[in-house]
Design a protein around this motif. Structure first.
Motif, short mmCIF file in Angstrom:
data_model
loop_
_atom_site.label_atom_id
_atom_site.label_comp_id
_atom_site.label_asym_id
_atom_site.label_seq_id
_atom_site.Cartn_x
_atom_site.Cartn_y
_atom_site.Cartn_z
N LYS A 272 28.39 75.69 78.61
CA LYS A 272 28.60 77.09 78.21
C LYS A 272 29.31 77.18 76.86
O LYS A 272 30.32 77.86 76.69
N ILE A 273 28.71 76.50 75.88
CA ILE A 273 29.26 76.47 74.52
C ILE A 273 28.33 77.26 73.60
O ILE A 273 27.14 76.96 73.50
N LEU A 274 28.86 78.27 72.93
CA LEU A 274 28.11 78.96 71.89
C LEU A 274 28.21 78.14 70.61
O LEU A 274 29.30 77.84 70.13
N ARG A 275 27.06 77.77 70.06
CA ARG A 275 27.01 77.02 68.80
C ARG A 275 26.29 77.87 67.76
O ARG A 275 25.25 78.48 68.04
N ILE A 276 26.85 77.90 66.55
CA ILE A 276 26.25 78.65 65.45
C ILE A 276 25.89 77.66 64.34
O ILE A 276 26.74 76.88 63.89
N TRP A 277 24.61 77.71 63.94
CA TRP A 277 24.10 76.87 62.87
C TRP A 277 23.67 77.76 61.71
O TRP A 277 23.22 78.88 61.92
N ARG A 278 23.82 77.25 60.50
CA ARG A 278 23.42 77.99 59.31
C ARG A 278 22.31 77.24 58.58
O ARG A 278 22.39 76.02 58.40
N TYR A 279 21.28 77.99 58.16
CA TYR A 279 20.22 77.43 57.30
C TYR A 279 20.44 77.97 55.89
O TYR A 279 20.39 79.18 55.66
N ALA A 280 20.70 77.07 54.94
CA ALA A 280 20.95 77.49 53.56
C ALA A 280 20.31 76.48 52.62
O ALA A 280 20.71 75.31 52.59
N ALA A 281 19.30 76.94 51.88
CA ALA A 281 18.65 76.12 50.84
C ALA A 281 18.21 74.77 51.39
O ALA A 281 18.41 73.73 50.76
N GLY A 282 17.62 74.78 52.58
CA GLY A 282 17.10 73.56 53.17
C GLY A 282 18.10 72.78 53.98
O GLY A 282 17.74 71.80 54.65
N ASP A 283 19.36 73.19 53.94
CA ASP A 283 20.41 72.49 54.69
C ASP A 283 20.65 73.25 56.01
O ASP A 283 20.95 74.44 55.99
N PHE A 284 20.55 72.55 57.13
CA PHE A 284 20.73 73.16 58.45
C PHE A 284 21.85 72.42 59.14
O PHE A 284 21.73 71.24 59.46
N ARG A 285 22.97 73.13 59.36
CA ARG A 285 24.11 72.45 59.95
C ARG A 285 24.91 73.39 60.84
O ARG A 285 24.89 74.61 60.67
N LEU A 293 31.16 80.82 77.14
CA LEU A 293 30.19 81.89 76.92
C LEU A 293 28.82 81.47 77.46
O LEU A 293 28.45 80.30 77.40
N THR A 294 28.06 82.44 77.95
CA THR A 294 26.72 82.12 78.45
C THR A 294 25.80 83.33 78.32
O THR A 294 26.26 84.46 78.04
N ASN A 295 24.51 83.10 78.53
CA ASN A 295 23.51 84.17 78.44
C ASN A 295 22.33 83.95 79.39
O ASN A 295 21.28 84.58 79.24
N HIS A 296 22.51 83.05 80.36
CA HIS A 296 21.39 82.74 81.26
C HIS A 296 21.93 82.19 82.57
O HIS A 296 22.93 81.47 82.60
N ALA A 297 21.24 82.55 83.66
CA ALA A 297 21.53 82.00 84.98
C ALA A 297 20.32 81.20 85.44
O ALA A 297 19.17 81.52 85.08
N ILE A 298 20.53 80.14 86.19
CA ILE A 298 19.44 79.28 86.64
C ILE A 298 18.39 80.13 87.35
O ILE A 298 18.70 80.90 88.25
N GLY A 299 17.14 79.97 86.93
CA GLY A 299 16.04 80.69 87.54
C GLY A 299 15.69 82.00 86.87
O GLY A 299 14.63 82.58 87.17
N ASP A 300 16.54 82.51 85.97
CA ASP A 300 16.21 83.75 85.25
C ASP A 300 14.99 83.52 84.36
O ASP A 300 14.87 82.49 83.69
#
Length: 357
Positions: A272-285, A293-300
């Motif tokens: 239940k970890i929210l991860r934020i990645w940024r795409y900038a000029a070809g760099d994705f990190r 935090l979560t947004n889904h339950a098993i079977g949804d």
């Protein structure tokens, strides 16, 4: 009966007897040989039966006609000498010993006239709930197709995993191009629906999907339509273990820096970890993470919550770890913050995303 050797791109060989009168494609189909798909049924209307002919057999085959030449332009990495469509090669006794090699990847274009595929995708081709559309954009629709049970994780209830990701692109002549890419050997698309988002800032949307390895779990993957194919331009790492999944939460400029951030919940039922990645000029990190935090339950069958802007800037609607409180989550370029906006329910989350809460 002629023997034909089909070699998968990984090197596995299949030596089979193919009756004369069939096509080389039909020989693969009837013997369940992977890698030759023939989505158009052998009508020379796609390039999913593309192979490379062994060099010592190239001159022994009948010449390509104009239709096959045209369709080979849409194959993945065609070779001017060795590439052929197996639906156009009739098996005769003279083909005994023929050797064909499947390409490493499959990226297919199927062309149709202006009154056909641009109006709507074939209903049987779309995995239920996976179709997304974008007005006046290219691609202007994307969906998953070809259900597969090879993974069997079942995290999305009755929503099946998919082998294929499909995009629909309107052409300048008023026609339509259908572009197909496969998840790849040992992979499936384990997702409710792809997402059309202009990640690179070039004015046209990329496609964000969830691809899972049978051994290493899920990863986020971004495809761009380029050179008449769907090209992988960025991925997150695999989670690292089978049956470990991620649920996309949002994609957009979350912090006002004019670059796109993509947020997902890593293992929404476990870590239940929210991860934020940024795409900038070809760099994705990865640029930020927050737990609980979560947004889904098993079977949804859907991923709940999502991105909204109700006048206070971009917010991601999520729940707390035990799915009791609904939260509006923001990212300012350095810090992830969450504020309570009520009790969690799937219906309440839908209302919140629509700014009704």
């Amino acid at each position: 009966m002629p023997k034909i050797t089909y070699i998968e791109h990984g090197g596995k060989e299949h030596v089979v007897d193919v009756p004369t009168g069939l096509t080389v494609m039909e020989g693969a189909r009837d013997n369940n040989i992977p890698g030759i798909e023939a989505d158009c049924g052998g009508a020379c209307a796609c390039s999913t039966c593309h192979v490379y002919i062994a060099p010592d057999w190239v001159e022994k085959l009948p010449a390509k006609d104009a239709m096959e030449e045209d369709m080979l332009d849409f194959a993945y990495e065609p070779d001017a000498t060795k590439s052929r469509l197996t639906c156009q090669i009739k098996v005769t006794d003279a083909l005994d010993g023929l050797v064909v090699q499947m390409p490493e990847k499959l990226a297919t274009l199927v062309l149709s006239g202006p009154a056909a595929a641009c109006l709507a995708p074939p209903p049987a081709d779309v995995i239920r709930g996976s179709l997304v559309e974008a007005a006046e954009a290219e691609p202007n629709a994307a969906w998953y197709s070809t259900p597969t049970g090879i993974y069997g994780h079942g995290i999305m209830g009755s929503v099946p995993d998919a082998r294929d990701l499909v995009a629909k692109i309107a052409t300048e002549d008023g026609g339509c191009r259908i572009v197909i890419t496969q998840a790849g050997d040992g992979h499936v698309f384990e997702d409710t629906a792809p997402r059309l988002v202009d990640v690179t800032g070039d004015g046209t949307p990329e496609i964000i999907a969830v691809r899972s390895s049978l051994d290493r779990g899920a990863q986020l993957i971004i495809y761009q339509h380029r050179d008449r194919a769907l090209i992988e331009i960025a991925t997150t790492p695999y989670i690292g273990k089978r049956n470990r999944w991620l649920a996309p939460a949002a994609a957009g400029d979350l912090d006002g820096d004019r670059y796109v951030e993509i947020a997902y919940v890593d293992r929404p039922h476990l870590a239940k970890i929210l991860r934020i990645w940024r795409y900038a000029a070809g760099d994705f990190r990865e640029v930020a993470a927050a737990t609980g935090l979560t947004n889904h339950a098993i079977g949804d069958e859907v991923i709940h919550g999502g991105l909204r802007d109700c006048g206070q800037g971009p917010e991601i609607v999520l729940s707390d770890a035990d799915r009791s409180r609904m939260l509006a989550v923001t990212y300012d370029g350095r810090t992830i913050r969450a504020r309570g906006i009520g009790l969690w329910s799937n219906a309440a989350a839908k209302d919140a995303v629509a700014c009704r809460r």
